[in-house]
Design a protein around this motif. Structure first.
Motif, PDB file in Angstrom:
ATOM      1  N   LEU A 199      18.490   2.048  -1.787  1.00 25.41           N
ATOM      2  CA  LEU A 199      19.214   3.267  -1.415  1.00 25.41           C
ATOM      3  C   LEU A 199      19.010   3.597   0.060  1.00 25.41           C
ATOM      4  CD1 LEU A 199      20.856   5.782  -2.315  1.00 25.41           C
ATOM      5  CD2 LEU A 199      18.662   6.867  -2.884  1.00 25.41           C
ATOM      6  N   PHE A 200      17.766   3.449   0.540  1.00 26.75           N
ATOM      7  CA  PHE A 200      17.447   3.754   1.941  1.00 26.75           C
ATOM      8  C   PHE A 200      17.657   2.549   2.863  1.00 26.75           C
ATOM      9  CE2 PHE A 200      15.322   7.185  -0.245  1.00 26.75           C
ATOM     10  CZ  PHE A 200      15.383   8.256   0.643  1.00 26.75           C
ATOM     11  N   ARG A 201      18.033   1.396   2.284  1.00 25.50           N
ATOM     12  CA  ARG A 201      18.270   0.160   3.033  1.00 25.50           C
ATOM     13  C   ARG A 201      17.022  -0.238   3.829  1.00 25.50           C
ATOM     14  NH1 ARG A 201      22.220   0.724   6.886  1.00 25.50           N
ATOM     15  NH2 ARG A 201      22.596  -1.530   6.892  1.00 25.50           N
ATOM     16  N   ILE A 202      15.891  -0.307   3.132  1.00 26.48           N
ATOM     17  CA  ILE A 202      14.620  -0.650   3.760  1.00 26.48           C
ATOM     18  C   ILE A 202      14.132  -1.987   3.203  1.00 26.48           C
ATOM     19  CG2 ILE A 202      12.192   0.023   3.994  1.00 26.48           C
ATOM     20  CD1 ILE A 202      13.207   2.952   3.979  1.00 26.48           C
ATOM     21  N   PRO A 203      13.979  -3.021   4.036  1.00 26.48           N
ATOM     22  CA  PRO A 203      13.493  -4.318   3.561  1.00 26.48           C
ATOM     23  C   PRO A 203      12.067  -4.210   3.036  1.00 26.48           C
ATOM     24  CG  PRO A 203      14.440  -4.486   5.772  1.00 26.48           C
ATOM     25  CD  PRO A 203      14.311  -3.031   5.470  1.00 26.48           C
ATOM     26  N   PRO A 204      11.765  -4.771   1.865  1.00 30.68           N
ATOM     27  CA  PRO A 204      10.408  -4.691   1.302  1.00 30.68           C
ATOM     28  C   PRO A 204       9.340  -5.285   2.224  1.00 30.68           C
ATOM     29  CG  PRO A 204      11.967  -5.451  -0.361  1.00 30.68           C
ATOM     30  CD  PRO A 204      12.705  -5.430   0.934  1.00 30.68           C
ATOM     31  N   SER A 205       9.732  -6.250   3.086  1.00 31.00           N
ATOM     32  CA  SER A 205       8.749  -6.892   3.972  1.00 31.00           C
ATOM     33  C   SER A 205       8.133  -5.917   4.968  1.00 31.00           C
ATOM     34  CB  SER A 205       9.412  -8.039   4.735  1.00 31.00           C
ATOM     35  OG  SER A 205      10.477  -7.551   5.549  1.00 31.00           O
ATOM     36  N   LEU A 206       8.778  -4.771   5.182  1.00 27.68           N
ATOM     37  CA  LEU A 206       8.244  -3.757   6.101  1.00 27.68           C
ATOM     38  C   LEU A 206       7.002  -3.064   5.559  1.00 27.68           C
ATOM     39  CD1 LEU A 206      11.244  -1.591   7.422  1.00 27.68           C
ATOM     40  CD2 LEU A 206       9.650  -2.887   8.814  1.00 27.68           C
ATOM     41  N   LEU A 207       6.847  -3.051   4.229  1.00 24.98           N
ATOM     42  CA  LEU A 207       5.942  -2.102   3.586  1.00 24.98           C
ATOM     43  C   LEU A 207       4.490  -2.582   3.541  1.00 24.98           C
ATOM     44  CD1 LEU A 207       8.302  -1.315   0.613  1.00 24.98           C
ATOM     45  CD2 LEU A 207       7.873   0.149   2.585  1.00 24.98           C
ATOM     46  N   PRO A 208       3.551  -1.638   3.637  1.00 32.54           N
ATOM     47  CA  PRO A 208       2.136  -1.991   3.477  1.00 32.54           C
ATOM     48  C   PRO A 208       1.779  -2.221   2.013  1.00 32.54           C
ATOM     49  CG  PRO A 208       2.360   0.371   3.790  1.00 32.54           C
ATOM     50  CD  PRO A 208       3.739  -0.204   3.947  1.00 32.54           C
ATOM     51  N   GLU A 209       0.710  -2.953   1.789  1.00 30.85           N
ATOM     52  CA  GLU A 209       0.172  -3.126   0.439  1.00 30.85           C
ATOM     53  C   GLU A 209      -0.526  -1.840   0.021  1.00 30.85           C
ATOM     54  OE1 GLU A 209      -2.975  -5.997  -2.042  1.00 30.85           O
ATOM     55  OE2 GLU A 209      -2.667  -6.293   0.125  1.00 30.85           O
ATOM     56  N   VAL A 210      -0.276  -1.387  -1.200  1.00 31.87           N
ATOM     57  CA  VAL A 210      -0.889  -0.141  -1.684  1.00 31.87           C
ATOM     58  C   VAL A 210      -2.188  -0.472  -2.407  1.00 31.87           C
ATOM     59  CG1 VAL A 210      -0.574   1.954  -3.038  1.00 31.87           C
ATOM     60  CG2 VAL A 210       1.398   0.892  -1.913  1.00 31.87           C
ATOM     61  N   LYS A 211      -3.301  -0.056  -1.805  1.00 25.57           N
ATOM     62  CA  LYS A 211      -4.631  -0.252  -2.388  1.00 25.57           C
ATOM     63  C   LYS A 211      -5.094   1.085  -2.978  1.00 25.57           C
ATOM     64  CE  LYS A 211      -5.908  -4.368  -0.383  1.00 25.57           C
ATOM     65  NZ  LYS A 211      -6.577  -5.486  -1.069  1.00 25.57           N
ATOM     66  N   SER A 212      -6.296   1.112  -3.552  1.00 27.82           N
ATOM     67  CA  SER A 212      -6.805   2.386  -4.070  1.00 27.82           C
ATOM     68  C   SER A 212      -7.289   3.245  -2.904  1.00 27.82           C
ATOM     69  CB  SER A 212      -7.926   2.155  -5.078  1.00 27.82           C
ATOM     70  OG  SER A 212      -9.138   1.880  -4.416  1.00 27.82           O
ATOM     71  N   SER A 213      -7.668   4.470  -3.193  1.00 26.09           N
ATOM     72  CA  SER A 213      -8.109   5.389  -2.134  1.00 26.09           C
ATOM     73  C   SER A 213      -9.560   5.160  -1.732  1.00 26.09           C
ATOM     74  CB  SER A 213      -7.939   6.840  -2.604  1.00 26.09           C
ATOM     75  OG  SER A 213      -6.624   7.072  -3.047  1.00 26.09           O
ATOM     76  N   SER A 214     -10.273   4.349  -2.509  1.00 30.75           N
ATOM     77  CA  SER A 214     -11.702   4.129  -2.256  1.00 30.75           C
ATOM     78  C   SER A 214     -12.048   2.673  -2.532  1.00 30.75           C
ATOM     79  CB  SER A 214     -12.521   5.075  -3.154  1.00 30.75           C
ATOM     80  OG  SER A 214     -13.902   4.937  -2.943  1.00 30.75           O
ATOM     81  N   GLU A 215     -11.895   1.846  -1.513  1.00 33.48           N
ATOM     82  CA  GLU A 215     -12.278   0.435  -1.595  1.00 33.48           C
ATOM     83  C   GLU A 215     -12.334  -0.122  -0.166  1.00 33.48           C
ATOM     84  OE1 GLU A 215      -9.227  -2.719  -2.522  1.00 33.48           O
ATOM     85  OE2 GLU A 215      -8.204  -1.028  -3.483  1.00 33.48           O
ATOM     86  N   VAL A 216     -12.904  -1.297   0.011  1.00 38.04           N
ATOM     87  CA  VAL A 216     -12.986  -1.902   1.340  1.00 38.04           C
ATOM     88  C   VAL A 216     -11.666  -2.610   1.647  1.00 38.04           C
ATOM     89  CG1 VAL A 216     -14.175  -3.573   2.796  1.00 38.04           C
ATOM     90  CG2 VAL A 216     -15.493  -2.163   1.197  1.00 38.04           C
ATOM     91  N   TYR A 217     -10.993  -2.160   2.735  1.00 37.40           N
ATOM     92  CA  TYR A 217      -9.698  -2.718   3.121  1.00 37.40           C
ATOM     93  C   TYR A 217      -9.838  -3.793   4.191  1.00 37.40           C
ATOM     94  CZ  TYR A 217      -8.838   1.978   1.322  1.00 37.40           C
ATOM     95  OH  TYR A 217      -8.872   3.120   0.576  1.00 37.40           O
ATOM     96  N   GLY A 218     -10.930  -3.768   4.928  1.00 37.29           N
ATOM     97  CA  GLY A 218     -11.140  -4.683   6.033  1.00 37.29           C
ATOM     98  C   GLY A 218     -12.320  -4.199   6.850  1.00 37.29           C
TER      99      GLY A 218
END
Length: 486
Positions: A199-218
């Motif tokens: 609907l918004f014409r947004i390519p999925p490749s743009l999006l960040p990976e959704v992790k939990s709110s409390s974990e080590v991301y990097g």
């Protein structure tokens, strides 16, 4: 210690917390606000990153301590698109206050998408959220859509932008509390919604990976784990230890944001509140009802910077106390439209009841009351939705230190307003999330005992007097609505 990065709308801050939740180092730096056209608000993404990096380094140099972990909390909805190879933004950050996509949002409503978007995302269609901002960048910045379609670009809210820079481009992530503010994320399934992206014409490749709110991301280049992310209002809810359904907090920042924890059930609103994800920890998603006031403490900044009526924000309380009441003046600070429960993109700031006897003290008092009236409107809607009577309102944010404002708030609500000893609850919430992920705290049982009362404001105004004030306030609000003709 845990380092919390608190990236706000007008400044970047870094705060170190020890195991008892005490503050040991705080650094803050304001950054520039850009207003290229009426209703447009932008930030320079590089300035955001450099200001956040500078205060992080300053707070660490003051103590000489390498933190155990980093937690991030951020202004929500503000939107950045950048190059995956160079890390260079393709356009300025479009700020949550920005209204340039109001007409696009109106078209979505006319096309009949309001019900499905609200059902999936918990949000009303409004220019406030990130989805329409991303679409605007793709459609209005030359060459950007083609680059996005080729997978060369990344989109993120401010948390994603900070993690990307802290990890030198190794992590492109967000958490559910921020994802749930984009109008692109299904809060029930916990994934980016394919139909909304189309609907918004947004390519999925743009999006960040959704992790939990409390974990080590990097990790940073010095090996510090980045282990907690939450949008600023959800982080404040967590920092206020509102861990049980019905517990409520209000943050008095640039805007005002009232959240009520609703547990593992997403409560659909019938009164134009937002249903949002509070946080996701250990695989469990918890939700909140939210009311949003676009202009809260920012009205005091405007009196200082726009009108020159005060020299510092702290002066407003003393000025407002020189008069016993508002002198009949009501100030609706709808500079960026009205949020909950009105959702009027075309409302604008309005001051009514001015006479020859009106002084700047009356305007100062009316400005403070305008903040409190808006919060009271949110709680009225929340009571109607959740059916839970308010026993107390926990408060935080810069303006919560204004004793007159807090007393006005208690009087209008007819319920106690409680300010904790540690008012930096937004940063503290981010620190808690990072510390829980890395074993710094073993569980929320460790953190809940740290919450202590600094001041409790009991209502003093008779209920009929409060009702009379609120009646006049509603009349003023009606006059502010629909001022801009679409």
């Amino acid at each position: 210690m845990i380092l919390a990065l608190d990236q706000g709308t007008t400044s970047s801050r870094a705060i170190l917390f020890d195991k008892q939740g005490n503050i040991h180092g705080l650094a803050q730096r304001e950054f520039q606000q850009f207003y290229p056209q009426a209703g447009w608000v932008e930030h320079d993404p590089q300035e955001i990153w450099l200001s956040q990096k500078a205060v992080m380094e300053e707070s660490l140099s003051k103590t000489g301590i390498k933190p155990h972990a980093i937690g991030i909390t951020n202004q929500r909805e503000t939107t950045i698109v950048w190059d995956r190879t160079t890390g260079a933004p393709v356009y300025n950050a479009i700020v949550w206050q920005d209204r340039r996509t109001a007409a696009f949002c109106d078209q979505l409503k006319r096309d009949g998408h309001a019900a499905s978007i609200q059902q999936k995302t918990g949000l009303v269609i409004d220019a406030y959220f990130s989805g329409s901002k991303v679409a605007w960048i793709l459609d209005n910045v030359q060459g950007v859509r083609a680059r996005a379609e080729r997978g060369e670009l990344a989109f993120g809210t401010i948390d994603s932008w900070l993690v990307w820079n802290l990890t030198a481009g190794k992590a492109h992530v967000t958490d559910p509390s921020n994802a749930s503010r984009t109008m692109l994320f299904n809060i029930h399934t916990g994934v980016w919604d394919e139909e909304l992206l189309q609907l918004f014409r947004i390519p999925p490749s743009l999006l960040p990976e959704v992790k939990s709110s409390s974990e080590v991301y990097g990790h940073t280049s010095t090996g510090i784990p980045i282990a907690g992310i939450a949008g600023d209002q959800q982080a404040a809810l967590f920092g206020q230890m509102c861990l049980s359904p019905g517990m409520s907090k209000n943050t008095y920042g640039t805007g005002c944001f009232l959240l009520q924890q609703t547990g593992t059930q997403a409560t659909a609103s019938k009164n134009n509140l937002l249903t949002t994800i509070a946080w996701k920890i250990n695989g469990k998603t918890e939700y909140a009802l939210e009311g949003s006031v676009f202009i809260g403490g920012a009205v005091v900044q405007w009196l200082r910077d726009g009108l020159g009526m005060i020299q510092s924000a702290a002066e407003i309380e003393g000025l407002a106390r020189t008069v016993p009441d508002n002198g009949g003046v009501y100030f609706v600070p709808a500079f960026a439209g009205l949020g909950t429960p009105h959702w009027d993109q075309y409302a604008r700031g309005t001051m009514v009841g001015i006479t020859r006897g009106t002084t700047k003290a009356h305007i100062a008092r009316a400005a403070l009351e305008g903040i409190a009236f808006q919060v009271a409107d949110l709680l009225t809607a929340m009571r109607a939705d959740a059916g839970i009577p308010l026993t107390e309102l926990r408060v935080d944010g810069g303006a919560s230190r204004n004793d007159l404002l807090m007393q006005i708030q208690a009087d209008l609500l007819g319920a106690p307003v409680v300010r904790p000893k540690v008012s930096e609850t937004t940063a503290l919430g981010a620190a808690y999330l990072a510390g829980l992920a890395t074993g710094f705290w073993s569980s929320t049982n460790d953190t809940a005992t740290q919450w202590q009362v600094d001041h409790r404001y009991e209502p003093q105004m008779p209920r009929d007097a409060a009702a009379a004030l609120q009646h006049q306030w509603q009349r003023a609000v009606e006059r502010s609505k629909g001022w801009i003709e679409s």
